[in-house]
Scaffold this active site. Sequence first.
Site, PDB file in Angstrom:
ATOM      1  N   HIS A 162       0.074   3.432   4.485  1.00 50.99           N
ATOM      2  CA  HIS A 162      -0.827   4.101   3.551  1.00 50.99           C
ATOM      3  C   HIS A 162      -0.592   5.611   3.570  1.00 50.99           C
ATOM      4  O   HIS A 162      -0.452   6.251   2.516  1.00 50.99           O
ATOM      5  CB  HIS A 162      -2.290   3.827   3.917  1.00 50.99           C
ATOM      6  CG  HIS A 162      -2.676   2.373   3.885  1.00 50.99           C
ATOM      7  ND1 HIS A 162      -2.226   1.465   4.813  1.00 50.99           N
ATOM      8  CD2 HIS A 162      -3.483   1.687   3.037  1.00 50.99           C
ATOM      9  CE1 HIS A 162      -2.743   0.275   4.551  1.00 50.99           C
ATOM     10  NE2 HIS A 162      -3.509   0.378   3.469  1.00 50.99           N
TER      11      HIS A 162
ATOM     12  N   SER B  89       0.812  -1.222   0.000  1.00 52.12           N
ATOM     13  CA  SER B  89       0.000   0.000   0.000  1.00 52.12           C
ATOM     14  C   SER B  89       0.841   1.265   0.000  1.00 52.12           C
ATOM     15  O   SER B  89       0.409   2.289  -0.524  1.00 52.12           O
ATOM     16  CB  SER B  89      -0.949  -0.003   1.212  1.00 52.12           C
ATOM     17  OG  SER B  89      -1.849  -1.088   1.138  1.00 52.12           O
TER      18      SER B  89
END
Length: 372
Positions: free
Chosen positions: A311, A246
């Site tokens: 993220h 991610s």
Amino acid sequence: MERSSLLQLIQEQLDPDNTGYIGVETFASLVHSHELPLDPAKLEMLFALAQSNDEGQICYQELVDLINSKRSSSFKRAIANGQRTLPQDVLLDEAGLGFYKRFVRYVAYEILPCEMDRRWYFYQHRPCPPPLFMATVTLTQIIVFLCYGARMNKWVLQTYHPEYMKSPLIYHPGHRARAWRFLTYMFMHVGLEQLGFNALLQLMIGVPLEMVHGILRISFLYLAGVLAGSLTVSITDMRAPLVGGSGGVYALCSAHMANVVMNWAGMRCPYKLLRMILALVCMSSEVGRAVWLRFSPPLPASGPQPSFMAHLAGAVVGISMGLTILRSYEENLHDQCGWWVMLLSYATFLAFAIFWNVFAYDLLGVQIPPPP
């Protein structure tokens, strides 16, 4: 007429005040009235360069470089290499294209904000080399996931399986000395839903970006997001492991979205507002899912679940460094001052993160869960 005399005549008649800019229409009249020996292809290129300027002007230095056939940008290289005359019609008006050329045209309108750049990319694009980096990373992630899934007979929430967390690829704070884990965790995923989300974005956004900007820029941006993700987790969530690509995915997506926003008027991708909203909703949902799994795991586990900070770190890398990388698909990065600022900032972060991982855990007395 000699080249130096031509340039002197242009400057005296078209830019007597030394403003640094010259009107292209006036320049064309000068060429025709004096029958100057300027290649017609170069004149066409001047009009193409002027399209990026609201007042229909070009920089005098660009004109000098163009006449001298210097290889300092894509359009100047076109003059030097092939004397190519770009068509004046909008690229979308091209008819009778095959499937691959239509795909290349789609990529040009999806990624590039300037019609001039789109046309040049469309006409100079070659299928070799193909976008191997994103395809290779995605294929490797799928193969690794299938191998572990078949071995454990578990396809969702794999991180709850003790054997899965023993993988030498996963980042775990207890194995910080094994430096390769700060990158190889990108090949491991929580489950099928995370792998599917990342693979879809890598193919839909990463492959077009790599086709336009090349393997070096996109691989650097992706890996910078991955590395920033693991190092950020080691600083902000010191007891948590980490899996998934991610960090790299969010670096690519945030860089592309920031580029679209910064060049909103010039982008011609269809339904761009709706697609932007959907992308933000999907990315926010993925972050929310990662936060939920970190703090409210649905199943009992022997230790902390993977962190969600990768993220956010990837998004920061994409918006900052990525926006600089994607600003011009032909301009050399080493010629951009902003690139050096971003690179220095990233290097400073790396130095701080390494120092933190070497000394901070012991100084702070962090109770690290035993590695599996």
